[in-house]
Design a protein around this motif. Structure first.
Motif, PDB file in Angstrom:
ATOM      1  N   VAL A 121       0.859  -1.191   0.000  1.00  0.00           N
ATOM      2  CA  VAL A 121       0.000   0.000   0.000  1.00  0.00           C
ATOM      3  C   VAL A 121       0.889   1.234   0.000  1.00  0.00           C
ATOM      4  O   VAL A 121       1.914   1.284   0.701  1.00  0.00           O
ATOM      5  CB  VAL A 121      -0.936   0.016   1.222  1.00  0.00           C
ATOM      6  N   LEU A 122       0.490   2.234  -0.810  1.00  0.00           N
ATOM      7  CA  LEU A 122       1.237   3.488  -0.873  1.00  0.00           C
ATOM      8  C   LEU A 122       0.285   4.671  -0.705  1.00  0.00           C
ATOM      9  O   LEU A 122      -0.890   4.588  -1.039  1.00  0.00           O
ATOM     10  CB  LEU A 122       1.963   3.638  -2.213  1.00  0.00           C
ATOM     11  N   ARG A 123       0.830   5.761  -0.206  1.00  0.00           N
ATOM     12  CA  ARG A 123       0.094   7.027  -0.158  1.00  0.00           C
ATOM     13  C   ARG A 123       0.836   8.028  -1.033  1.00  0.00           C
ATOM     14  O   ARG A 123       2.016   7.862  -1.341  1.00  0.00           O
ATOM     15  CB  ARG A 123      -0.010   7.548   1.279  1.00  0.00           C
ATOM     16  N   MET A 156       5.452   9.263  -4.016  1.00  0.00           N
ATOM     17  CA  MET A 156       4.773   8.083  -3.484  1.00  0.00           C
ATOM     18  C   MET A 156       5.569   7.527  -2.305  1.00  0.00           C
ATOM     19  O   MET A 156       6.801   7.422  -2.364  1.00  0.00           O
ATOM     20  CB  MET A 156       4.641   6.996  -4.561  1.00  0.00           C
ATOM     21  N   PHE A 157       4.846   7.145  -1.231  1.00  0.00           N
ATOM     22  CA  PHE A 157       5.495   6.606  -0.031  1.00  0.00           C
ATOM     23  C   PHE A 157       4.765   5.332   0.408  1.00  0.00           C
ATOM     24  O   PHE A 157       3.534   5.267   0.367  1.00  0.00           O
ATOM     25  CB  PHE A 157       5.461   7.633   1.103  1.00  0.00           C
ATOM     26  N   PHE A 158       5.543   4.344   0.816  1.00  0.00           N
ATOM     27  CA  PHE A 158       4.958   3.085   1.260  1.00  0.00           C
ATOM     28  C   PHE A 158       4.313   3.234   2.633  1.00  0.00           C
ATOM     29  O   PHE A 158       4.829   3.921   3.513  1.00  0.00           O
ATOM     30  CB  PHE A 158       6.039   1.996   1.331  1.00  0.00           C
ATOM     31  N   LEU A 159       3.180   2.548   2.776  1.00  0.00           N
ATOM     32  CA  LEU A 159       2.513   2.444   4.069  1.00  0.00           C
ATOM     33  C   LEU A 159       2.637   1.041   4.651  1.00  0.00           C
ATOM     34  O   LEU A 159       2.748   0.859   5.867  1.00  0.00           O
ATOM     35  CB  LEU A 159       1.018   2.794   3.926  1.00  0.00           C
ATOM     36  N   ALA A 160       2.602   0.041   3.766  1.00  0.00           N
ATOM     37  CA  ALA A 160       2.684  -1.343   4.224  1.00  0.00           C
ATOM     38  C   ALA A 160       3.165  -2.229   3.084  1.00  0.00           C
ATOM     39  O   ALA A 160       2.943  -1.916   1.905  1.00  0.00           O
ATOM     40  CB  ALA A 160       1.331  -1.831   4.728  1.00  0.00           C
ATOM     41  N   ASP A 161       3.818  -3.344   3.451  1.00  0.00           N
ATOM     42  CA  ASP A 161       4.347  -4.293   2.474  1.00  0.00           C
ATOM     43  C   ASP A 161       4.287  -5.685   3.093  1.00  0.00           C
ATOM     44  O   ASP A 161       4.879  -5.931   4.150  1.00  0.00           O
ATOM     45  CB  ASP A 161       5.790  -3.921   2.122  1.00  0.00           C
ATOM     46  N   GLY A 218       6.972   4.765   5.081  1.00  0.00           N
ATOM     47  CA  GLY A 218       7.500   6.078   4.750  1.00  0.00           C
ATOM     48  C   GLY A 218       8.603   6.067   3.710  1.00  0.00           C
ATOM     49  O   GLY A 218       9.059   7.139   3.284  1.00  0.00           O
ATOM     50  N   GLU A 219       9.016   4.893   3.268  1.00  0.00           N
ATOM     51  CA  GLU A 219      10.061   4.822   2.231  1.00  0.00           C
ATOM     52  C   GLU A 219       9.501   5.326   0.911  1.00  0.00           C
ATOM     53  O   GLU A 219       8.423   4.925   0.466  1.00  0.00           O
ATOM     54  CB  GLU A 219      10.543   3.383   2.077  1.00  0.00           C
ATOM     55  N   GLU A 220      10.234   6.234   0.279  1.00  0.00           N
ATOM     56  CA  GLU A 220       9.769   6.795  -0.987  1.00  0.00           C
ATOM     57  C   GLU A 220       9.947   5.782  -2.115  1.00  0.00           C
ATOM     58  O   GLU A 220      10.964   5.089  -2.199  1.00  0.00           O
ATOM     59  CB  GLU A 220      10.522   8.073  -1.338  1.00  0.00           C
ATOM     60  N   TYR A 221       8.937   5.712  -2.951  1.00  0.00           N
ATOM     61  CA  TYR A 221       9.006   4.846  -4.118  1.00  0.00           C
ATOM     62  C   TYR A 221       9.174   5.741  -5.339  1.00  0.00           C
ATOM     63  O   TYR A 221       8.211   6.335  -5.825  1.00  0.00           O
ATOM     64  CB  TYR A 221       7.736   3.999  -4.223  1.00  0.00           C
TER      65      TYR A 221
END
Length: 281
Positions: free
Chosen positions: A101-103, A109-114, A128-131
């Motif tokens: 999931v990303l926001r 774009m930043f990750f919320l969950a993986d 919070g890692e930027e994609y």
């Protein structure tokens, strides 16, 4: 004695096999390329459908917990619950690589969950890692379920991906859920298609070769029999037994023509004998 490689049978067989190889080769490449395109489109449609269904499953408490996550929460019970939920979605299909999931913040774009956190805790996208390597399909995923048009590569590998919006209780899009299918899965399916086509073409060529060999042997056999008969006739043996040609083709007509010639020669021979006997009397 005609050498085998100079024989009509050999040349006919080789010529037809080469023609078959040319036609099947062109057919193979055309069919294989179209099959690959069709397979990729099928995978894209499947990804779009899967991610569309998955997006409807993330709502209520699980979505709220997801939106409250912040950097460093990977070891919390809430994150593990969210990652476990995503992993549960993936377990329904062996072809899927992972859900995440990303926001979006403006154009970033930043990750919320993986869900990879639960399987490879040393190699997953942290909160919070930027994609930075996203494709345009991800942007469209904030509007509607979609899939990447082509394979793309990021630091985790090469994939086809599907994306769909996650909406809160008011209907506002607050994040996007993504799913990846590794290129190896698609290539394996393409390889299966290629192998199947190779097998079918190979069997078809072998069968065609046998059929051509059979018919060419039949034709050559008739021609050889005619050749033997004409050789005997040329040596003065008009009592030669001409072959029986069953096929009503050009060889049959040639054989019948030769039969008429032999009959005419016999008739002339008989007349000459009668005339000679009459003169002696």
């Amino acid at each position: 004695m005609v050498k085998f490689y100079n024989s009509l049978q050999f040349r006919l067989t080789v010529s037809f096999i080469l023609l078959i190889l040319l036609i099947t080769g062109l057919t193979y490449f055309s069919t294989y390329n179209e099959a690959k395109k069709a397979l990729k489109e099928t995978v894209r449609e499947e990804l779009t459908e899967v991610i569309g269904v998955a997006s409807t499953q993330i709502k209520g408490d699980i979505l709220k917990k997801m939106l409250l996550l912040k950097a460093g929460d990977e070891e919390t019970a809430e994150y593990k619950e969210v990652a476990g939920f995503l992993l549960g979605l993936r377990k329904n299909s062996k072809d899927l690589a992972n859900f995440y999931v990303l926001r979006r913040e403006e154009d970033k774009m930043f990750f919320l969950a993986d869900d990879a956190y639960l399987e490879t805790p040393d190699d997953f996208a942290k909160i919070g890692e930027e994609y930075a390597d996203y494709d345009e399909a991800l942007v469209r995923g904030f509007t509607a379920a979609t899939a990447s048009p082509e394979f793309y590569t990021d630091k985790w590998g090469t994939f086809l991906s599907g994306y769909a919006p996650l909406k809160d209780e008011t209907g506002k899009t607050v994040a996007v859920i993504g799913v990846d299918m590794a290129v190896e899965k698609v290539l394996a399916k393409q390889k299966f298609i290629g192998t199947s086509l190779y097998t079918i073409i190979g069997l078809s060529i072998a069968l065609a070769g046998l059929i051509i060999l059979f018919f060419s042997r039949t034709i050559i056999k008739d021609i050889k029999n005619l050749t033997k008969a004409t050789n005997k006739i040329s040596q003065g043996d008009i009592d030669v037994q001409l072959p029986e040609i069953k096929s009503r083709n050009e060889i049959y007509e040639l054989n019948e023509g030769l039969r008429s010639v032999v009959a005419a020669v016999e008739f002339l021979k008989d007349m000459a004998v009668e005339k000679n006997n009459g003169q002696k009397k």
